[in-house]
Scaffold this active site. Structure first.
Site, PDB file in Angstrom:
ATOM      1  N   LYS A  12       0.839  -1.206   0.000  1.00 33.69           N
ATOM      2  CA  LYS A  12       0.000   0.000   0.000  1.00 33.69           C
ATOM      3  C   LYS A  12       0.876   1.259   0.000  1.00 33.69           C
ATOM      4  CE  LYS A  12      -3.739  -2.546   2.131  1.00 33.69           C
ATOM      5  NZ  LYS A  12      -4.433  -2.989   3.347  1.00 33.69           N
ATOM      6  N   GLN A  25      -4.599  -1.994   9.697  1.00 35.81           N
ATOM      7  CA  GLN A  25      -4.427  -3.273   9.013  1.00 35.81           C
ATOM      8  C   GLN A  25      -4.968  -4.418   9.879  1.00 35.81           C
ATOM      9  OE1 GLN A  25      -3.204  -3.690   5.774  1.00 35.81           O
ATOM     10  NE2 GLN A  25      -3.909  -5.792   6.057  1.00 35.81           N
ATOM     11  N   ASP A  49     -11.032   2.129   3.811  1.00 33.12           N
ATOM     12  CA  ASP A  49     -11.231   0.688   3.636  1.00 33.12           C
ATOM     13  C   ASP A  49     -12.725   0.382   3.457  1.00 33.12           C
ATOM     14  OD1 ASP A  49      -9.047  -1.012   3.442  1.00 33.12           O
ATOM     15  OD2 ASP A  49      -8.649  -1.020   5.599  1.00 33.12           O
TER      16      ASP A  49
END
Ligand code: NAP
Length: 298
Positions: free
Chosen positions: A60, A104, A127
């Protein structure tokens, strides 16, 4: 660009598709910078040093750099408390120089993942996991779409795959992939207007259902689960699965496989995505696009 895999099968190439979309993003960022504006900024929080999470976060960060985004990575060791993490999330929520925040997953067991997810400002939830964004998505309102389903929509769009009136079978009902995918493909939109069947571990007659599918999205996390006898001739097959299995053909002794037995299934498909090189790359593109949207919300 279409890659012809066999006479009848086209590869849904995540590398080609993500590169094309990233080029558009990089061009937009270059324009912003030339106007004297700041770059979009994605912040990632990583707890512990789980190997797969390290790889995802590194990827990312690298992708942010490729399109000209700023990124920051905040690391904690496993002993960090939930309160400390919540404090940092609040700090980032209040920081007008940061557009998107991801924590994460998976988090260590002592964390309440729901509490962490809901602590992230819905305006920075790139997200797309926050209940507010999921709720807005269900009502077809502007929202951050969960990055993987968003990436899959972008892939379908890129290859101009017809979805209207098609029977789509989604394998797996997780909050981050299967469930939102089923909702998005049943929306009155393109890609969408599918008749969707959402399958899970309690589904009966799965093979029969799969054989009637025009489009299969496999997101169950079972290595090479989908076999040729489960797929109709000419179906579109999109493989979300990522499983690490032993291999005597690689240096590391492991390889990554999807939920589809690619060799067996590919000759029967009109389109098929590979693993690796398919949906994983598109997920990152979904995340980057959400970050740019968050930036423009300022
Ligand atoms: P998950 O939370 O583990 O959910 C798996 C789903 O599959 C559940 O709904 C489960 O049903 C269903 N399932 C399990 N066995 C089944 C069977 N035999 N028949 C039918 N359904 C079955 O999965 P996830 O987080 O969505 O992830 C799925 C896979 O995608 C994993 O391999 C993951 O690593 C990968 N993934 C990839 C990306 C990417 O960017 N490429 C992103 C996210 C996830 P129940 O609900 O009944 O238990």
């Amino acid at each position: 660009m279409k890659e012809q895999l066999t006479q009848n099968t086209i590869l849904l190439d995540g590398k080609v598709t993500s590169a094309a979309i990233k080029l558009e993003l990089a061009t937009e960022v270059a324009t912003l910078i030339s106007q004297g504006k700041r770059a979009p900024h994605l912040c990632a929080i990583l707890v512990g040093n789980n190997g797969a999470s390290e790889t995802y976060v590194a990827s990312k960060v690298k992708n942010c750099a490729e399109v000209g985004f700023k990124s920051s990575l905040i690391r904690y060791d496993l002993s960090v408390s939930e309160e400390e993490l919540l404090g940092k999330i609040q700090e980032i929520n209040d920081d007008s120089g940061i557009d998107g925040l991801i924590v994460q997953l998976p988090l260590p067991d002592h964390f309440n993942v729901q509490r962490i997810t809901e602590a992230i400002s819905p305006l920075k939830d790139v997200d797309g996991f926050h209940p507010l964004n999921l709720g807005r998505m269900v009502q077809n309102l502007p929202a951050f779409l969960p990055a993987t389903p968003y990436g899959i929509l972008l892939m379908i769009e890129h290859y101009k795959i017809e979805t209207s009136g098609k029977h789509c079978v989604v394998l797996g009902r997780s909050n981050i992939v299967g469930m939102p995918m089923s909702i998005l493909l049943s929306r009155n939109a393109y890609p969408g207007n599918c008749t969707v069947t959402l399958c899970h571990s309690k589904t009966k007659d799965l093979e029969e259902i799969l054989k009637s599918a025009d489009i299969i999205i496999a997101a169950l996390g079972k290595a090479e689960f989908l076999r040729a006898n489960m797929v109709k001739e000419g179906a579109v097959v999109i493989d979300v699965g990522i499983t690490r299995v032993k291999s005597d053909k690689t240096k590391s002794g492991f390889k990554i496989v999807g939920d589809v037995n690619f060799e067996e299934v590919a000759p029967h498909c009109s389109y098929i995505s590979p693993v690796p090189g398919g949906v994983g790359l598109m997920t990152i593109v979904g995340l980057l696009k959400n970050t740019l949207t968050a930036y423009h919300h300022e």
